[in-house]
Scaffold this motif. Structure first.
Motif, PDB file in Angstrom:
ATOM      1  N   ARG A  46       0.816  -1.225   0.000  1.00 51.16           N
ATOM      2  CA  ARG A  46       0.000   0.000   0.000  1.00 51.16           C
ATOM      3  C   ARG A  46       0.846   1.270   0.000  1.00 51.16           C
ATOM      4  NH1 ARG A  46      -2.519  -3.367   3.795  1.00 51.16           N
ATOM      5  NH2 ARG A  46      -1.559  -2.205   5.513  1.00 51.16           N
ATOM      6  N   GLY A  47       2.157   1.153  -0.032  1.00 49.00           N
ATOM      7  CA  GLY A  47       3.039   2.316  -0.039  1.00 49.00           C
ATOM      8  C   GLY A  47       3.155   2.994   1.313  1.00 49.00           C
ATOM      9  N   GLU A  48       2.850   2.267   2.382  1.00 48.74           N
ATOM     10  CA  GLU A  48       2.895   2.834   3.733  1.00 48.74           C
ATOM     11  C   GLU A  48       4.256   2.671   4.401  1.00 48.74           C
ATOM     12  OE1 GLU A  48      -1.793   1.672   4.422  1.00 48.74           O
ATOM     13  OE2 GLU A  48      -0.271   0.745   5.683  1.00 48.74           O
ATOM     14  N   GLU A  49       5.134   1.920   3.773  1.00 44.88           N
ATOM     15  CA  GLU A  49       6.506   1.816   4.265  1.00 44.88           C
ATOM     16  C   GLU A  49       7.442   1.842   3.074  1.00 44.88           C
ATOM     17  OE1 GLU A  49       8.305  -2.351   5.159  1.00 44.88           O
ATOM     18  OE2 GLU A  49       6.470  -2.171   6.331  1.00 44.88           O
ATOM     19  N   PRO A  50       8.712   2.182   3.297  1.00 40.55           N
ATOM     20  CA  PRO A  50       9.599   2.468   2.168  1.00 40.55           C
ATOM     21  C   PRO A  50      10.148   1.259   1.415  1.00 40.55           C
ATOM     22  CG  PRO A  50      10.717   2.868   4.248  1.00 40.55           C
ATOM     23  CD  PRO A  50       9.295   2.551   4.582  1.00 40.55           C
ATOM     24  N   SER A  51       9.981   0.050   1.933  1.00 37.83           N
ATOM     25  CA  SER A  51      10.532  -1.096   1.205  1.00 37.83           C
ATOM     26  C   SER A  51       9.746  -1.357  -0.072  1.00 37.83           C
ATOM     27  CB  SER A  51      10.532  -2.351   2.083  1.00 37.83           C
ATOM     28  OG  SER A  51       9.219  -2.807   2.273  1.00 37.83           O
ATOM     29  N   GLU A  52      10.395  -2.028  -1.011  1.00 37.49           N
ATOM     30  CA  GLU A  52       9.768  -2.400  -2.271  1.00 37.49           C
ATOM     31  C   GLU A  52       9.689  -3.918  -2.319  1.00 37.49           C
ATOM     32  OE1 GLU A  52      11.550   0.451  -5.551  1.00 37.49           O
ATOM     33  OE2 GLU A  52      13.099  -0.318  -4.189  1.00 37.49           O
ATOM     34  N   ASP A  53       8.485  -4.448  -2.426  1.00 44.03           N
ATOM     35  CA  ASP A  53       8.288  -5.878  -2.627  1.00 44.03           C
ATOM     36  C   ASP A  53       7.938  -6.059  -4.093  1.00 44.03           C
ATOM     37  OD1 ASP A  53       8.731  -6.226   0.069  1.00 44.03           O
ATOM     38  OD2 ASP A  53       6.631  -6.459   0.587  1.00 44.03           O
ATOM     39  N   SER A  61       4.852 -15.016 -16.392  1.00 44.14           N
ATOM     40  CA  SER A  61       4.337 -15.819 -15.280  1.00 44.14           C
ATOM     41  C   SER A  61       5.119 -15.518 -14.002  1.00 44.14           C
ATOM     42  CB  SER A  61       4.469 -17.313 -15.592  1.00 44.14           C
ATOM     43  OG  SER A  61       3.684 -17.644 -16.708  1.00 44.14           O
ATOM     44  N   PRO A  62       4.417 -15.318 -12.880  1.00 43.76           N
ATOM     45  CA  PRO A  62       5.119 -15.018 -11.632  1.00 43.76           C
ATOM     46  C   PRO A  62       5.928 -16.219 -11.138  1.00 43.76           C
ATOM     47  CG  PRO A  62       2.755 -15.233 -11.237  1.00 43.76           C
ATOM     48  CD  PRO A  62       2.967 -15.357 -12.707  1.00 43.76           C
ATOM     49  N   ILE A  63       7.184 -15.936 -10.745  1.00 45.73           N
ATOM     50  CA  ILE A  63       8.058 -17.009 -10.258  1.00 45.73           C
ATOM     51  C   ILE A  63       8.670 -16.721  -8.897  1.00 45.73           C
ATOM     52  CG2 ILE A  63       8.655 -17.863 -12.548  1.00 45.73           C
ATOM     53  CD1 ILE A  63      11.456 -16.438 -12.015  1.00 45.73           C
ATOM     54  N   GLY A  64       8.726 -15.441  -8.496  1.00 39.33           N
ATOM     55  CA  GLY A  64       9.428 -15.141  -7.258  1.00 39.33           C
ATOM     56  C   GLY A  64       9.181 -13.730  -6.764  1.00 39.33           C
ATOM     57  N   LEU A  65       9.864 -13.429  -5.685  1.00 43.14           N
ATOM     58  CA  LEU A  65       9.730 -12.150  -5.004  1.00 43.14           C
ATOM     59  C   LEU A  65      11.107 -11.620  -4.660  1.00 43.14           C
ATOM     60  CD1 LEU A  65       7.613 -10.235  -3.426  1.00 43.14           C
ATOM     61  CD2 LEU A  65       8.408 -11.481  -1.413  1.00 43.14           C
ATOM     62  N   VAL A  66      11.289 -10.326  -4.835  1.00 42.31           N
ATOM     63  CA  VAL A  66      12.481  -9.637  -4.344  1.00 42.31           C
ATOM     64  C   VAL A  66      12.005  -8.504  -3.455  1.00 42.31           C
ATOM     65  CG1 VAL A  66      14.514  -8.238  -4.908  1.00 42.31           C
ATOM     66  CG2 VAL A  66      13.902 -10.193  -6.358  1.00 42.31           C
ATOM     67  N   GLN A  67      12.556  -8.432  -2.253  1.00 39.30           N
ATOM     68  CA  GLN A  67      12.329  -7.287  -1.381  1.00 39.30           C
ATOM     69  C   GLN A  67      13.568  -6.415  -1.476  1.00 39.30           C
ATOM     70  OE1 GLN A  67      11.537  -9.520   2.326  1.00 39.30           O
ATOM     71  NE2 GLN A  67       9.557  -8.497   2.288  1.00 39.30           N
ATOM     72  N   ALA A  91      23.230   2.836   1.221  1.00 40.51           N
ATOM     73  CA  ALA A  91      23.317   1.427   0.809  1.00 40.51           C
ATOM     74  C   ALA A  91      21.930   0.787   0.790  1.00 40.51           C
ATOM     75  CB  ALA A  91      24.238   0.659   1.739  1.00 40.51           C
ATOM     76  N   MET A  92      21.762  -0.108  -0.148  1.00 42.51           N
ATOM     77  CA  MET A  92      20.518  -0.853  -0.321  1.00 42.51           C
ATOM     78  C   MET A  92      20.750  -2.297   0.111  1.00 42.51           C
ATOM     79  SD  MET A  92      18.506   1.456  -1.872  1.00 42.51           S
ATOM     80  CE  MET A  92      17.173   0.476  -2.554  1.00 42.51           C
ATOM     81  N   THR A  93      19.644  -3.021   0.310  1.00 48.81           N
ATOM     82  CA  THR A  93      19.719  -4.453   0.533  1.00 48.81           C
ATOM     83  C   THR A  93      18.559  -5.120  -0.186  1.00 48.81           C
ATOM     84  OG1 THR A  93      20.036  -6.202   2.196  1.00 48.81           O
ATOM     85  CG2 THR A  93      18.372  -4.522   2.689  1.00 48.81           C
ATOM     86  N   ILE A  94      18.704  -6.411  -0.424  1.00 53.77           N
ATOM     87  CA  ILE A  94      17.633  -7.193  -1.037  1.00 53.77           C
ATOM     88  C   ILE A  94      17.477  -8.509  -0.285  1.00 53.77           C
ATOM     89  CG2 ILE A  94      17.891  -6.215  -3.355  1.00 53.77           C
ATOM     90  CD1 ILE A  94      19.351  -8.850  -4.144  1.00 53.77           C
ATOM     91  N   ASP A  95      16.321  -9.084  -0.435  1.00 61.43           N
ATOM     92  CA  ASP A  95      16.060 -10.468  -0.055  1.00 61.43           C
ATOM     93  C   ASP A  95      15.236 -11.038  -1.196  1.00 61.43           C
ATOM     94  OD1 ASP A  95      16.080 -12.798   1.385  1.00 61.43           O
ATOM     95  OD2 ASP A  95      14.985 -12.013   3.103  1.00 61.43           O
ATOM     96  N   TYR A  96      15.214 -12.322  -1.366  1.00 65.31           N
ATOM     97  CA  TYR A  96      14.625 -12.883  -2.577  1.00 65.31           C
ATOM     98  C   TYR A  96      14.199 -14.323  -2.347  1.00 65.31           C
ATOM     99  CZ  TYR A  96      19.475 -14.249  -2.489  1.00 65.31           C
ATOM    100  OH  TYR A  96      20.691 -14.711  -2.065  1.00 65.31           O
ATOM    101  N   VAL A 130      24.852  -2.483  -2.897  1.00 65.08           N
ATOM    102  CA  VAL A 130      23.840  -3.369  -2.349  1.00 65.08           C
ATOM    103  C   VAL A 130      24.572  -4.343  -1.435  1.00 65.08           C
ATOM    104  CG1 VAL A 130      22.140  -5.174  -2.860  1.00 65.08           C
ATOM    105  CG2 VAL A 130      22.320  -3.171  -4.357  1.00 65.08           C
ATOM    106  N   LEU A 131      24.116  -4.435  -0.189  1.00 62.17           N
ATOM    107  CA  LEU A 131      24.660  -5.366   0.795  1.00 62.17           C
ATOM    108  C   LEU A 131      23.600  -6.417   1.094  1.00 62.17           C
ATOM    109  CD1 LEU A 131      26.237  -2.836   3.303  1.00 62.17           C
ATOM    110  CD2 LEU A 131      27.492  -4.506   1.928  1.00 62.17           C
ATOM    111  N   VAL A 132      24.015  -7.688   1.129  1.00 62.17           N
ATOM    112  CA  VAL A 132      23.053  -8.763   1.350  1.00 62.17           C
ATOM    113  C   VAL A 132      23.616  -9.741   2.375  1.00 62.17           C
ATOM    114  CG1 VAL A 132      21.644 -10.562   0.300  1.00 62.17           C
ATOM    115  CG2 VAL A 132      22.335  -8.574  -1.066  1.00 62.17           C
TER     116      VAL A 132
END
Length: 186
Positions: A46-53, A61-67, A91-96, A130-132
């Motif tokens: 809903r855009g209420e927090e700064p992370s991007e999912d 076809s959907p296969i996965g998610l990256v935060q 710095a940014m970070t991701i999870d997937y 990007v740090l992971v």
């Protein structure tokens, strides 16, 4: 072709099904009721927090998610990570995750990480890197990062996502082209 878009609330049933998959549940320690998925992922959708999912698609076809998020938007997490490794401002970070079981082990995680990291430099031009962090036990994940061009820069103790895991984590990093050029000129 790999594409992505912001996760929306109508995607929550799909995400719920992925979080229930054994290969995902092992590393993503989440409640999987639709209410819990809405509670955890709803604010970003809903855009209420700064992370991007980001819902990742392969040939439509959907296969996965990256935060993806800027570490400074989550001060407690930033402080924990900064105790282990230098975290440059911005710095940014991701999870997937690859949610579809039939897509696991085909190199798509590497392609997904590489694609989203490349887009990060355009989407967040001031991001220096990007740090992971990844649990040392999650060999598949840290191999994805290595194949996607990230390099291991630290090892230390961080709070695990899943309480059954130890605190040992590797931290991987990739610099933006600007940051790498500046570092190399020193």
């Amino acid at each position: 072709m790999m594409t992505w878009r912001r996760l929306a609330e109508h995607d929550f049933p799909l995400l719920k099904s992925w979080l229930e998959q054994p290969h995902v549940a092992r590393w993503w320690n989440h409640e999987t009721s639709i209410e819990a998925v809405s509670r955890v992922f709803g604010p970003a959708a809903r855009g209420e927090e700064p992370s991007e999912d980001l819902l990742v698609h392969l040939d439509g076809s959907p296969i996965g998610l990256v935060q993806r998020c800027r570490l400074s938007d989550y001060p407690e997490y930033l402080a924990e990570l900064a105790a282990v490794v230098e975290v440059p401002f911005g710095a940014m970070t991701i999870d997937y995750l690859i949610g579809e079981p039939q897509q696991v082990g085909r190199g798509l995680g590497t392609q997904m990480v590489r694609s989203v990291v490349r887009a990060t430099w355009d989407d967040h031009p001031d991001a220096p890197c990007v740090l992971v962090p990844v649990p040392t036990a999650n060999r598949a994940s840290w191999r994805v990062l290595e194949k996607a061009g990230l390099r291991r820069v630290a090892e230390g103790e961080l709070e695990p996502d899943n309480p059954v895991d130890g605190r040992a984590h590797y931290i991987y990093r990739i610099d933006s082209g600007r940051a790498a050029a500046a570092r190399d000129s020193l």
